[in-house]
Design a protein around this motif. Structure first.
Motif, PDB file in Angstrom:
ATOM      1  N   GLN A  37       1.178  -0.657   0.434  1.00  0.00           N
ATOM      2  CA  GLN A  37       0.383  -0.053  -0.521  1.00  0.00           C
ATOM      3  C   GLN A  37       0.694   0.923  -0.228  1.00  0.00           C
ATOM      4  N   MET A  38       2.109   1.322   0.918  1.00  0.00           N
ATOM      5  CA  MET A  38       3.591   2.160   0.801  1.00  0.00           C
ATOM      6  C   MET A  38       3.778   2.477  -0.417  1.00  0.00           C
ATOM      7  N   ASP A  39       3.811   1.386  -1.198  1.00  0.00           N
ATOM      8  CA  ASP A  39       4.674   1.560  -2.993  1.00  0.00           C
ATOM      9  C   ASP A  39       5.888   1.308  -2.394  1.00  0.00           C
ATOM     10  N   ILE A  40       5.846   0.541  -0.835  1.00  0.00           N
ATOM     11  CA  ILE A  40       7.647   0.073  -0.443  1.00  0.00           C
ATOM     12  C   ILE A  40       8.087  -0.960  -1.785  1.00  0.00           C
ATOM     13  N   VAL A  41       6.869  -1.834  -1.547  1.00  0.00           N
ATOM     14  CA  VAL A  41       7.532  -3.276  -2.672  1.00  0.00           C
ATOM     15  C   VAL A  41       6.354  -3.511  -3.703  1.00  0.00           C
ATOM     16  N   THR A  42       6.651  -3.888  -4.829  1.00  0.00           N
ATOM     17  CA  THR A  42       4.720  -4.238  -5.212  1.00  0.00           C
ATOM     18  C   THR A  42       4.695  -5.845  -5.621  1.00  0.00           C
ATOM     19  N   PRO A  43       3.349  -5.863  -6.588  1.00  0.00           N
ATOM     20  CA  PRO A  43       2.928  -7.339  -5.909  1.00  0.00           C
ATOM     21  C   PRO A  43       3.387  -8.242  -7.145  1.00  0.00           C
ATOM     22  N   PHE A  44       3.922  -7.290  -7.676  1.00  0.00           N
ATOM     23  CA  PHE A  44       4.949  -8.045  -9.653  1.00  0.00           C
ATOM     24  C   PHE A  44       6.465  -8.597  -8.473  1.00  0.00           C
ATOM     25  N   ASN A  45       6.385  -8.223  -7.029  1.00  0.00           N
ATOM     26  CA  ASN A  45       7.846  -9.244  -6.735  1.00  0.00           C
ATOM     27  C   ASN A  45       7.197 -10.055  -5.078  1.00  0.00           C
ATOM     28  N   LEU A  46       6.102 -10.806  -4.927  1.00  0.00           N
ATOM     29  CA  LEU A  46       5.547 -11.002  -4.510  1.00  0.00           C
ATOM     30  C   LEU A  46       4.936 -12.475  -4.892  1.00  0.00           C
ATOM     31  N   TYR A  47       4.361 -12.489  -6.043  1.00  0.00           N
ATOM     32  CA  TYR A  47       3.396 -13.485  -6.982  1.00  0.00           C
ATOM     33  C   TYR A  47       4.230 -14.846  -6.685  1.00  0.00           C
ATOM     34  N   PHE A  48       3.520 -15.539  -7.103  1.00  0.00           N
ATOM     35  CA  PHE A  48       3.764 -17.082  -7.056  1.00  0.00           C
ATOM     36  C   PHE A  48       4.566 -17.484  -9.355  1.00  0.00           C
ATOM     37  N   ASN A  49       5.278 -17.204  -9.143  1.00  0.00           N
ATOM     38  CA  ASN A  49       6.377 -17.483  -9.926  1.00  0.00           C
ATOM     39  C   ASN A  49       6.763 -18.544 -10.789  1.00  0.00           C
ATOM     40  N   PRO A  50       6.831 -19.731 -10.891  1.00  0.00           N
ATOM     41  CA  PRO A  50       8.281 -20.934 -10.901  1.00  0.00           C
ATOM     42  C   PRO A  50       9.495 -20.557 -11.576  1.00  0.00           C
ATOM     43  N   THR A  51       9.050 -19.646 -12.597  1.00  0.00           N
ATOM     44  CA  THR A  51       9.777 -19.376 -13.516  1.00  0.00           C
ATOM     45  C   THR A  51      11.150 -18.657 -12.446  1.00  0.00           C
ATOM     46  N   LEU A  52      10.759 -17.826 -11.884  1.00  0.00           N
ATOM     47  CA  LEU A  52      11.303 -16.896 -11.565  1.00  0.00           C
ATOM     48  C   LEU A  52      11.679 -17.881 -10.198  1.00  0.00           C
ATOM     49  N   ILE A  53      11.746 -18.499  -9.152  1.00  0.00           N
ATOM     50  CA  ILE A  53      12.111 -19.169  -8.160  1.00  0.00           C
ATOM     51  C   ILE A  53      13.426 -19.992  -9.011  1.00  0.00           C
ATOM     52  N   THR A  54      12.845 -20.611 -10.144  1.00  0.00           N
ATOM     53  CA  THR A  54      13.733 -22.283 -10.401  1.00  0.00           C
ATOM     54  C   THR A  54      15.080 -22.104 -10.914  1.00  0.00           C
ATOM     55  N   LYS A  55      14.407 -20.340 -11.877  1.00  0.00           N
ATOM     56  CA  LYS A  55      15.936 -20.002 -12.608  1.00  0.00           C
ATOM     57  C   LYS A  55      16.586 -18.743 -12.126  1.00  0.00           C
ATOM     58  N   HIS A  56      16.076 -18.124 -10.883  1.00  0.00           N
ATOM     59  CA  HIS A  56      16.316 -16.214 -10.377  1.00  0.00           C
ATOM     60  C   HIS A  56      16.929 -16.657  -9.411  1.00  0.00           C
ATOM     61  N   TYR A  57      16.339 -17.811  -8.299  1.00  0.00           N
ATOM     62  CA  TYR A  57      16.415 -18.475  -6.915  1.00  0.00           C
ATOM     63  C   TYR A  57      15.391 -17.301  -6.781  1.00  0.00           C
ATOM     64  N   GLN A  58      14.493 -16.698  -6.861  1.00  0.00           N
ATOM     65  CA  GLN A  58      13.378 -16.124  -6.437  1.00  0.00           C
ATOM     66  C   GLN A  58      12.327 -16.466  -5.486  1.00  0.00           C
ATOM     67  N   VAL A  59      13.499 -17.301  -4.485  1.00  0.00           N
ATOM     68  CA  VAL A  59      13.188 -17.969  -3.683  1.00  0.00           C
ATOM     69  C   VAL A  59      11.121 -17.717  -2.471  1.00  0.00           C
ATOM     70  N   TRP A  60      11.688 -15.893  -2.188  1.00  0.00           N
ATOM     71  CA  TRP A  60      10.431 -15.504  -1.232  1.00  0.00           C
ATOM     72  C   TRP A  60       8.876 -15.902  -2.040  1.00  0.00           C
ATOM     73  N   ARG A  61       9.137 -15.835  -2.537  1.00  0.00           N
ATOM     74  CA  ARG A  61       8.357 -15.771  -3.458  1.00  0.00           C
ATOM     75  C   ARG A  61       6.948 -17.229  -2.808  1.00  0.00           C
ATOM     76  N   LEU A  62       7.521 -18.745  -2.606  1.00  0.00           N
ATOM     77  CA  LEU A  62       7.125 -19.414  -1.871  1.00  0.00           C
ATOM     78  C   LEU A  62       6.339 -19.427  -0.496  1.00  0.00           C
ATOM     79  N   VAL A  63       7.027 -17.536  -0.573  1.00  0.00           N
ATOM     80  CA  VAL A  63       5.575 -17.663   1.412  1.00  0.00           C
ATOM     81  C   VAL A  63       5.109 -16.378   0.742  1.00  0.00           C
ATOM     82  N   THR A  64       5.887 -15.219  -0.325  1.00  0.00           N
ATOM     83  CA  THR A  64       4.866 -13.947  -0.357  1.00  0.00           C
ATOM     84  C   THR A  64       3.792 -14.262  -0.797  1.00  0.00           C
ATOM     85  N   THR A  65       3.218 -15.266  -1.920  1.00  0.00           N
ATOM     86  CA  THR A  65       2.378 -15.745  -2.572  1.00  0.00           C
ATOM     87  C   THR A  65       0.928 -15.902  -1.800  1.00  0.00           C
TER      88      THR A  65
END
Length: 246
Positions: free
Chosen positions: A32-60
């Protein structure tokens, strides 16, 4: 005075409920305060496996949408039923409660591969509501004037989501995963030849349920053991925020 009342209420919440609901509120406020964006939080298997954005497993599971009616309703149900489960059938069994959440989360992440869902917080809430409802089958509920037994609550919420124009796939996912846990934990072990498949690892129990030494009783014997609580051995709890038993 109100500040102290809110602080006391917050500290009286059981630990898992306190941590999860706080994480949901903080995540939503950061968006809500624009500190982070939903695009950094949603579940995306490609970003998790290839870019190691493992936090998406939780933030979703933590982002429940922008602050509004849907967010408030989700938070009410998440807080109420998560707390009633943790203080009811999971009282004294924090590790088992965490295992339920881990199992539910893992199943949802698997199923969402086939449905391309981005956020699973609402489905997680429905799963919690479903488990509570099935373990309290005789409690009467009142939802906007409609009365029914607790096991129908997840389906009423599904219908309510449909009326609000939301996708019912998310609600169905929560119901399916909740039923899968309920069957494996409460139904299958009671059948002839059934076994308890979901066994809490000892390291998780040691981490979340540290053993305490009971003080000796006055007569020199051991103090009576505390009851860890079976499924809903407490008095019936109200079902929902101002939508309690009749």
């Amino acid at each position: 005075m109100a500040q102290w009342s809110l602080q006391r209420e917050f500290m009286e919440m059981p630990p898992v409920t306190r941590i999860y609901t706080s994480a949901c509120v903080i995540t939503t406020l950061l968006v809500q305060m624009d500190i982070v964006t939903p695009f950094n939080l949603y579940f995306n298997p490609t970003l998790i496996t290839k870019h190691y954005q493992v936090w998406r497993l939780v933030t979703t599971f933590l982002f429940l949408g922008p602050i509004g009616f849907n967010f408030v309703l989700n938070m009410i149900f998440t807080y109420r039923y998560c707390r009633m489960l943790e203080e009811g059938s999971f009282r004294g069994r924090t590790a088992d409660f965490v295992l339920m959440m881990l199992f539910g989360g893992a199943c949802m992440l698997f199923f969402t591969m086939f449905f391309s869902l981005l956020f699973l917080g609402h489905a997680f809430t429905i799963m919690i509501v479903y488990v509570w409802a099935r373990r309290n089958p005789f409690i009467r509920m009142n939802f906007f004037g409609f009365t029914f037994n607790a096991p129908y609550l997840p389906w009423v919420l599904l219908g309510f989501s449909y009326l609000l124009g939301n996708s019912v796939v998310v609600d169905l996912l929560g119901i399916v995963v909740g039923h899968l846990y309920f069957f494996l934990e409460d139904v299958f072990p009671q059948r002839s030849g059934g076994v308890r498949i979901l066994k809490t690892p000892e390291f998780l129990r040691a981490l979340l349920e540290p053993q305490t030494v009971d003080p000796p009783s006055v007569d020199g014997g051991a103090a009576p053991a505390q009851d860890n609580g079976g499924p809903d051995d407490r008095p019936p709890q109200p079902g929902g925020f101002e939508w309690g038993p009749q």
